[in-house]
Design an enzyme around this catalytic site. Structure first.
Site: not given
Length: 388
Positions: A243, A365, A368
């Protein structure tokens, strides 16, 4: 420089895909961007051409091709200037279908994977929750075993294809007291009683349907479990590498498209008696952006090659997404500036690209979270291993 990764067959595939997108997709993009819904018929056309089954087994209608055909698909999808349409496709093919193929048994593959390859069924992956963003281990959705069934309760949010898909691949806690070691993965039919979806309205990716999903005592058969119970977290982590690499490739492709559009515009736009591509400040900025793009693109190809050979590339794919999405945002921001006032107009492609690109450092995601994952790998020497 000719890429060492693409053969003549890859190039022919790219040309075929370009022709298909120009004929079957591009004429409808503006309508889909306005309606927030993609015509279901286009999925069947994608399926007929084999574009949904590029790297899936021939036994289920796929083409079983190498990963660089996927790279071609991702790159060309970014060049039609609809991050939402591109996301709908890759979320189906490389999020939902990846779990079906990797963890599904033969019955699940026949029922869900084969029609996913043909475009008859579209899927989505449900991991993110309203209270748990990137914190996969902190999910609250549960799946309680009752006889030969599981009962799912909870909610998911920011789910691409979350409203109009035909099935959902859902992560839920089967043994909550074990934390991330108690997560399992299931496939759930859209028509399941107690399942509802609410469409979310976004800054960009407007052609894709993004939903918040509620599970209210949704009963599914035990056979809808993907893989082994309580192994879901390992499965999720393993597939995150793909991904993240996908989002890195998406980023370099849209940056390349933006730079080429801006270069062409600058070669035609005149000011003070000459085209603006002759002004040193703009020329030097353009080549600086191109250099950043080229570095990221070639890094992404290197990671794709390693993944294609079966290497475990969680660190490298994380770097791909982190750096490429930041680069794309910077490139597109500056390309909009190159166009001046026209860059801010909806009739020109840069305004949409500007909105769509901004999700890059958030989805799959956040940057950070990725920095912290890399800190654990690089500084703390933590090792991530494939699921067994």
């Amino acid at each position: 420089m000719t890429s060492m990764y693409f053969t003549e067959e890859h190039n022919l595939f790219r040309k075929s895909l370009q022709d298909f997108l120009k004929k079957e997709v591009v004429p409808h993009i503006d309508d889909w961007e306005k309606s927030g819904e993609i015509d279901k018929s286009v999925w069947l056309k994608f399926g007929e051409m084999g574009f949904l089954g590029i790297n899936y087994p021939e036994a289920y209608g796929g083409l079983d091709l190498d990963l660089f055909y996927t790279v071609v698909l991702l790159e060309e999808l970014q060049k039609i200037n609809s991050g939402g349409f591109a996301a709908a496709v890759w979320a189906h093919v490389y999020l939902a279908m990846t779990h079906l193929n990797a963890e599904g048994d033969e019955a699940i593959k026949e029922k869900y994977l084969a029609p996913s390859v043909s475009g008859e069924k579209i899927g989505c992956l449900c991991i993110t929750e309203p209270f748990g963003g990137s914190d996969v281990a902190g999910m609250r959705t549960t799946a309680v075993k009752k006889g030969d069934s599981y009962v799912i309760n909870g909610s998911k949010t920011f789910i691409t294809n979350g409203v109009y898909s035909d099935y959902l691949v859902v992560a839920a806690k089967t043994t909550p007291e074990l934390g991330n070691k108690g997560i399992s993965i299931f496939v759930v039919d859209r028509a399941s009683k107690g399942l509802s979806a609410t469409k979310l309205h976004k800054l960009g990716w407007n052609a894709s349907d993004t939903g918040e999903i509620a599970f209210d005592n949704v009963v599914i058969p035990e056979s809808n479990l993907l893989g082994k119970e309580n192994q879901g977290f390992n499965y999720i982590m393993q597939h995150f590498a793909l991904e993240r690499l996908i989002m890195g490739i998406n980023a370099h492709a849209r940056a390349e498209f933006a730079l080429e559009y801006a270069r062409q515009y600058m070669s035609e736009r005149t000011a003070f008696g000459k085209t603006i591509d002759k002004f040193q400040a703009l020329r030097h900025k353009m080549v600086e952006l191109y250099a950043d793009l080229d570095i990221n693109k070639n890094y992404n190809y290197t990671v794709a090659n390693a993944l294609n050979k079966g290497e475990y590339v969680v660190k490298e794919a994380t770097i791909s997404k982190l750096k490429s999405t930041k680069m794309a945002d910077d490139v597109i921001y500056n390309c909009l500036q190159f166009l001046g006032g026209y860059g801010y107009m909806e009739e020109y492609p840069m305004a949409r690209m500007f909105r769509d690109s901004r999700l890059g450092p958030i989805g799959g995601g956040t940057s950070e979270i990725l920095r912290e994952i890399l800190s654990k790998i690089i500084i703390d020497k933590k090792e991530y291993k494939p699921a067994t």
